[in-house]
Structures are given as structure tokens and as C-alpha cells.
Enzyme design. Sequence first.
Site, PDB file in Angstrom:
ATOM      1  CE  LYS A 108       0.956   0.893   4.498  1.00  0.00           C
ATOM      2  NZ  LYS A 108       1.615   2.114   5.018  1.00  0.00           N
ATOM      3  CG  ASP A 147      -0.390  -0.275   8.077  1.00  0.00           C
ATOM      4  OD1 ASP A 147      -1.201   0.581   8.474  1.00  0.00           O
ATOM      5  OD2 ASP A 147       0.796  -0.022   7.803  1.00  0.00           O
TER       6      ASP A 147
END
Length: 310
Positions: free
Chosen positions: A16, A144
Site C-alpha cells: 500500500k 495496517d
Amino acid sequence: MSPSAPPSVRVRAPGKVNVFLRVGAIQDDGYHDVAIAYQALSLYEEVRVRHADDVSVSVTGTVQLGRVPTDDTNIAVRAAKLLAEHAGYTGGAAIDIEKHVPVTGGMGGGSADAAATLVACDALWGTELSRDALFTLARQLGADVPFALTGGTAIGTGRGDELSPALAKGSYEWVLALADFGLSTPEVYRELDAHREAHAGEIRAADPRPTVDSDVLQALRAGDPHMLAEVLHNDLQAAALHLEPSLGRVLELGESSGALAGIVSGSGPTVAFLAADRDSALELQVALSAARLNVVRASGPVHGARIIGE
């Protein structure tokens, strides 16, 4: 357990980039609340799991692997054991990870490994956990990890694990400059806290409960890379640059070579450059490669952790 559980399962999960990251004031427990706009990129970790008596991990890949543990501290091993404990499963899994997301690069590679392992072991063992149950386990593994399960574009608040989908359209082209060193996330946060304390009289106090700026949400809704380039922001960037000044030169080089904008990804040291379109991204990749930077191209948003085969 399901009697039809397969002999092995392969899952792919994305890295990401944080197109926006605001860090709140340090709290009594030493942690910070954050506000993040996540985008999942087409740079993937691939995890294959097979039945075994206990849980073990092996790691290969196209990135530097020296900092990846292969003992019980590996986040994929922790994910498998957490799932087994939660589901009451007494067997194990041999976990094979193929890494393509930079290690300690601020791109969530370890989180992707954990998310992929949760999905893979759930399918391998036939534990059939609900999506909500997987998310609960993901939050225990790292801030995350829930986003690596969902992918796409999302807003994260709290520790970054309280997710809400972002209204977003279009596709974005990124060129990622990979460093040959890592940065410790706790060290970058400490540097940020030290900077804020030293300059407390000169800068506005951090909001204890930060939010994502409305112009970021507007740019994502518009699907316009030029709009998004204007509002990329990372509170950790200055701290990362102070610890590794070479990242500043990388940012300058990319922006002078055609990038719409550049940003340190998360706590760094990966630098992500947003390009106007695919052709511009190719040209930028060539220019940065000619300058002897290690670069890869990726696009986003993409899906989160998904089974791709057995």
C-alpha cells in the site's frame, strides 16, 4: 472443520501507499492516533500454506530479505498461531512467502503477509471464520493488517485499523523508488515527537484525534491524479528525511523528472511518485532507472487479500 479442506492454498495480498497520513499528539501510552488515506497497489506478497504438524515459515522474493525473521516473531507465523488459537485448531501449517513489497519500506509488506496468512490458513484448515472475525484477528496483529485484507481505497483512523471505505474512482499510476536500507517505524515516530517538542512554540499543536482533509477525499472522488498530487501529505516525511537526508534528493529527482508529486510512503524509506498516466509512469521509471535508482511501477487501487489457487 470442513472435510473438503484443500492440501494447500495460495493467497495474494497487496502492498500500500498512504496518500495522506496525519499523526495525532502522543498519548499517555506512547502511541498516536492517526488519520490515513490508504491505497492498495499492484505490488503483491504471495503466501502459500500447506498442512504441517506445527507452524513454520520460509521466505523468498525479489526484495532484500535480510531483515525478515523466519522464527516465531515472523508476523505470518503469529497470524497462523492466532487463528489456530481462536478457532481451536490443533494442527499447523508450512507457510511459504514470496515477497515483492520492500521490507521495512513503509509499504505494509509484513501486514500483507499477515492478512494473506489469515485468509490462506482459514481456507486450508476449513475454519470458516466470518469476515468480522478475521478483521478482529487482523487488528491484533498490526494497524495496517485490516487494510491489507480489504484493499482498494480506504480511510483509517484510530491506530489506522478503524477502516471506512473511501468513495474513489479511477486508477492511479505510481513509480516507487526502493531504498537499499530500512527505517524503523518507532524510530521515525520518536523523531517526529522530538521535533514537535523542540518546536512546540513555533508549530501548531497536533490534534489528538486527527482526520483526513476534505480536499483529499474530494480528489479521490474525482479520480483525478493531478488533484490528488496537490494534496499528498505525510506527517512522518520530515522525520524520515531528517533521519535519511538522501531521501530528499530522491524526491527532488523524481519531481524534476516528470512526477506530478512525490511522497515518502508511511515511515519510509520507499518514495512513491504519482504520475499523470501510464505513459508518464513509464518515462519516469526509465529516467529514475538511468539515475541508478531501484524503481518499480505499480497501479492502484487493487483488491485486498484474495485466494488465487491451491
